[in-house]
Motif scaffolding. Structure first.
Motif, mmCIF file in Angstrom:
data_model
loop_
_atom_site.group_PDB
_atom_site.id
_atom_site.type_symbol
_atom_site.label_atom_id
_atom_site.label_comp_id
_atom_site.label_asym_id
_atom_site.label_seq_id
_atom_site.Cartn_x
_atom_site.Cartn_y
_atom_site.Cartn_z
ATOM 1 N N LYS A 264 0.866 -1.165 0.000
ATOM 2 C CA LYS A 264 0.000 0.000 0.000
ATOM 3 C C LYS A 264 0.908 1.221 0.000
ATOM 4 N N ARG A 265 0.713 2.100 -0.936
ATOM 5 C CA ARG A 265 1.601 3.254 -1.093
ATOM 6 C C ARG A 265 1.436 4.221 0.076
ATOM 7 N N SER A 266 2.576 4.806 0.494
ATOM 8 C CA SER A 266 2.550 5.819 1.550
ATOM 9 C C SER A 266 1.693 7.000 1.113
ATOM 10 N N ASN A 267 1.042 7.643 2.097
ATOM 11 C CA ASN A 267 0.323 8.876 1.785
ATOM 12 C C ASN A 267 1.253 10.086 1.775
ATOM 13 N N TYR A 268 2.501 9.889 2.213
ATOM 14 C CA TYR A 268 3.572 10.907 2.168
ATOM 15 C C TYR A 268 3.287 12.123 3.054
ATOM 16 N N ILE A 269 2.371 12.005 4.014
ATOM 17 C CA ILE A 269 2.067 13.143 4.888
ATOM 18 C C ILE A 269 3.000 13.092 6.093
ATOM 19 N N GLN A 270 4.200 13.649 5.941
ATOM 20 C CA GLN A 270 5.232 13.533 6.971
ATOM 21 C C GLN A 270 4.879 14.282 8.253
ATOM 22 N N THR A 271 4.031 15.289 8.145
ATOM 23 C CA THR A 271 3.666 16.067 9.334
ATOM 24 C C THR A 271 2.923 15.235 10.365
ATOM 25 N N THR A 272 2.399 14.075 9.972
ATOM 26 C CA THR A 272 1.707 13.229 10.947
ATOM 27 C C THR A 272 2.639 12.720 12.035
ATOM 28 N N GLN A 273 3.945 12.838 11.825
ATOM 29 C CA GLN A 273 4.906 12.398 12.839
ATOM 30 C C GLN A 273 4.838 13.272 14.093
ATOM 31 N N PHE A 274 4.381 14.528 13.946
ATOM 32 C CA PHE A 274 4.342 15.420 15.111
ATOM 33 C C PHE A 274 3.041 16.214 15.229
ATOM 34 N N ASP A 275 2.173 16.107 14.241
ATOM 35 C CA ASP A 275 0.898 16.813 14.262
ATOM 36 C C ASP A 275 0.088 16.379 15.488
ATOM 37 N N PRO A 276 -0.230 17.297 16.425
ATOM 38 C CA PRO A 276 -0.964 16.892 17.629
ATOM 39 C C PRO A 276 -2.393 16.454 17.340
ATOM 40 N N TYR A 277 -2.889 16.758 16.132
ATOM 41 C CA TYR A 277 -4.270 16.412 15.784
ATOM 42 C C TYR A 277 -4.339 15.272 14.775
ATOM 43 N N ALA A 278 -3.204 14.676 14.447
ATOM 44 C CA ALA A 278 -3.172 13.659 13.387
ATOM 45 C C ALA A 278 -3.970 12.420 13.786
ATOM 46 N N SER A 279 -4.718 11.893 12.827
ATOM 47 C CA SER A 279 -5.427 10.631 13.054
ATOM 48 C C SER A 279 -4.438 9.473 12.952
ATOM 49 N N GLU A 280 -4.749 8.389 13.639
ATOM 50 C CA GLU A 280 -3.879 7.210 13.599
ATOM 51 C C GLU A 280 -3.781 6.645 12.193
ATOM 52 N N ILE A 281 -4.888 6.701 11.458
ATOM 53 C CA ILE A 281 -4.864 6.114 10.112
ATOM 54 C C ILE A 281 -3.963 6.929 9.180
ATOM 55 N N ASP A 282 -3.931 8.250 9.366
ATOM 56 C CA ASP A 282 -3.038 9.075 8.540
ATOM 57 C C ASP A 282 -1.583 8.850 8.924
ATOM 58 N N ALA A 283 -1.302 8.775 10.234
ATOM 59 C CA ALA A 283 0.080 8.555 10.681
ATOM 60 C C ALA A 283 0.587 7.209 10.199
#
Length: 619
Positions: A264-283
């Protein structure tokens, strides 16, 4: 006849007992700070056997995993003396197989090896596209993809010998450090030249040469007082990697149910590594997603995988005598796992340097990943990664020098404004700064071949804080448009192949325009080698007026080490009153422009031509 059959049967029986196919790492060193060594042993049903070392080497732990073809054998190397020992594998009292295992003596002061730093200039090249020093290895029987120079995305035949053959060229240019994109085996069927889908982390691709050639490259660099950085790719390996083909256990990769081969290809959303509001599925979609179908995403939350990667890095540092490592796609790795990796490597080599590719576009996002970042500390995180890449600076350079008029926020003001965010970095000297690399449009493509803009941009990069890096061929004005495919920004260096119409490695072989690029680059890079104020000094800058940017690099405790830089980015000649800059000039009466060799009076108005830079040593 009967005796021959008996002998043949015995020979076949003995062959069946040779179960050990691989041991990784294949050898090690005595005297390492980290005394535990975990050997990966691979062979058919090897976990049926019990390992035993000669020489009173203590086996601390033996781990069996899901796959019966693996054993992980942890030994204590504390106090071990260099030499060859025997690793036996027994079934009951019977020795089924055995292998020699060597512990080499370490190089003197290997642990204290000095990594690259802001006194260096890095020359980045792609080996397949730089120079072909050994045409006999362009295609090999053990690798799938064959050389085809007509294929933009294919193998072209550049190799390690080609790099060695032209180290004097790089040295003459003034670069002090070589960074090559990956040289380990990439045995994918197509598009294998970039090397970022490794098939064997312990083996140099035979189309580039051998492990011995890799070590020779370091030795040749060190003879010229140059340094060697290895490109390291822990986040993803190639689908053809022998370990991927027969996984030790399913948790070595991130496997996605429903995807072909777990893809499954990465979504490439690197900000999920520290985004305090990031969803688990995005991270999870970023960190666990695959970079590409042929690049399985490795699970660095697996401690055995991290240990494998730590030992692999140390093995290359020792065997290849390295001065640094560049880590690919750093934020895509599992954050805690890659932190353990970098921490352990740096514990073994405290003066070493490792830089991570943080391909993000906001200063705060980059600063988060640098060692001792206060931004990371907000979340209780410390990456321990010494060097990060200033991609936000790279992002603005094409705009900066194409904006001849300065409106609010335009032109060189963009650089001024960018530097105001430097307080976010714990170590501004450990920032990689660049005009381009192997993943983006070439800088001369962005500038449409305007050599004056190139000179301004290079002057900036070579006099700012941080570690400057140039991309092979930029110094002769090479063009490349990523919109036409990656191969266009990774063109062959002219003269690297026998029969090339032009040899740009020599002054006589370059055009007048190419020599203008080269000579300017050579002068600036070689001057920089002796400038401590540029390497480690502080910065004082003044807000640009009329698209003219003035800044100083100085050593606080050494008034004789002060450099003044004036960049006229406008399309008009300018006359500048230097009184405004007296805080930086500090009573110096004269300034020697290192580019023209002309001396200027610092108490007189300064005349500077359009699209021109001046670099003064103040006297």
């Amino acid at each position: 006849m009967r005796n021959i059959l008996i002998l043949l049967c015995l020979a076949i029986a003995n062959l069946s007992f040779s179960q050990v196919e691989r041991i990784e790492p294949s050898y090690w060193w005595a005297g390492m700070k980290q005394t535990e060594l975990e050997l990966l042993v691979y062979g058919n049903n090897i976990n049926d056997l019990q390992p035993e070392f000669s020489g009173n080497i203590t086996i601390k732990k033996v781990v069996k995993v899901e796959n019966p073809n693996y054993l992980f054998v942890t030994i204590d190397t504390d106090g071990i003396t260099p030499g060859t020992y025997t690793l036996s594998f027994k079934k009951g009292r019977k020795t089924v197989d055995s292998s020699d295992y060597e512990f080499k003596p370490r190089r003197e002061n290997s642990r204290q090896r000095k990594g690259f730093d802001s006194s260096d200039v890095i020359y980045l090249l792609m080996p397949d596209r730089f120079a072909n020093g050994n045409p006999s290895n362009d295609s090999t029987t053990e690798t799938i993809e064959k050389a085809n120079r007509d294929d933009q995305g294919g193998r072209h035949g550049g190799d390690i010998q080609g790099i060695i053959d032209h180290l004097d060229y790089i040295n003459e240019l003034g670069a002090t450090t070589l960074w090559s994109t990956p040289l380990t085996l990439d045995n994918e069927k197509v598009y294998s030249y970039h090397g970022y889908a490794s098939s064997d982390l312990y083996k140099i691709d035979p189309r580039y040469g051998s492990n011995e050639d890799f070590a020779k490259l370091s030795a040749e660099l060190h003879q010229r007082d140059m340094k060697h950085i290895m490109d390291f790719v822990p986040n993803h390996w190639g689908l053809s990697h022998w370990l991927i083909q027969d996984l030790p256990s399913s948790d070595w990769i991130h496997y996605w149910e429903g995807g072909e081969n777990g893809f499954k290809r990465s979504n490439y959303i690197q900000t999920t590594q520290f985004d305090p509001y990031a969803s688990e599925i995005d991270a999870k979609g970023c960190m666990d997603g695959w970079f590409d179908y042929t690049m399985p995403d490795m699970n660095e939350n697996n401690p055995m995988l991290i240990n494998y990667l730590v030992q692999n890095a140390i093995w290359w540092i020792e065997s290849g005598d390295l001065d640094g490592i560049r880590v690919d796609t750093y934020p895509y790795n599992d954050k805690e796992g890659i932190t353990k990796w970098v921490t352990r490597v740096m514990e073994e080599y405290p003066d070493f340097n490792i830089m991570g590719e943080i391909f993000m576009h906001e200063t705060a996002h980059i600063a988060y990943w640098q060692k001792d970042s206060e931004i990371g500390a907000i979340q209780g995180f410390n990456s321990n990664l010494p060097t990060v890449m200033d991609f936000p600076l790279h992002d603005i350079l094409p705009q900066v020098f194409k904006e001849d008029e300065q409106h609010w926020g335009d032109g060189v003001y963009r650089v001024y404004d960018h530097l105001t965010k430097d307080f976010l970095y714990p170590n501004i000297n450990n920032l990689l700064i660049k005009m381009g690399n192997h993943d983006v449009n070439r800088i001369n493509q962005e500038f449409e071949g305007d050599v004056d803009n190139y000179k301004l941009a290079l002057t900036l990069i070579m006099t700012l804080r941080g570690i400057p890096q140039i991309y092979y061929g930029d110094e002769i004005g090479m063009m490349g448009d990523k919109g036409k495919g990656d191969g266009d920004i990774r063109r062959d260096f002219p003269g690297g192949w026998a029969g090339d119409e032009q040899n740009a490695f020599t002054s006589n072989g370059r055009t007048d325009t190419q020599n203008e690029y080269f000579d300017f680059t050579k002068k600036l890079l070689n001057w920089r080698k002796g400038q401590k104020a540029v390497h480690f000094g502080k910065t004082l800058h003044f807000s640009p007026i009329n698209n003219v940017y003035v800044y100083f690099r100085y050593l606080q405790n050494d008034p004789d080490e002060t450099v003044m830089v004036v960049l006229n980015n406008s399309d008009k000649d300018q006359k500048i009153d230097l009184e405004r800059f007296s805080e930086g000039i500090q009573g110096y009466e004269k300034g020697l422009d290192i580019i023209s060799g002309k001396e200027y009076e610092m108490n007189q108005p300064l005349e500077i031509g359009a699209k021109t830079g001046l670099v003064f040593e103040l006297r």
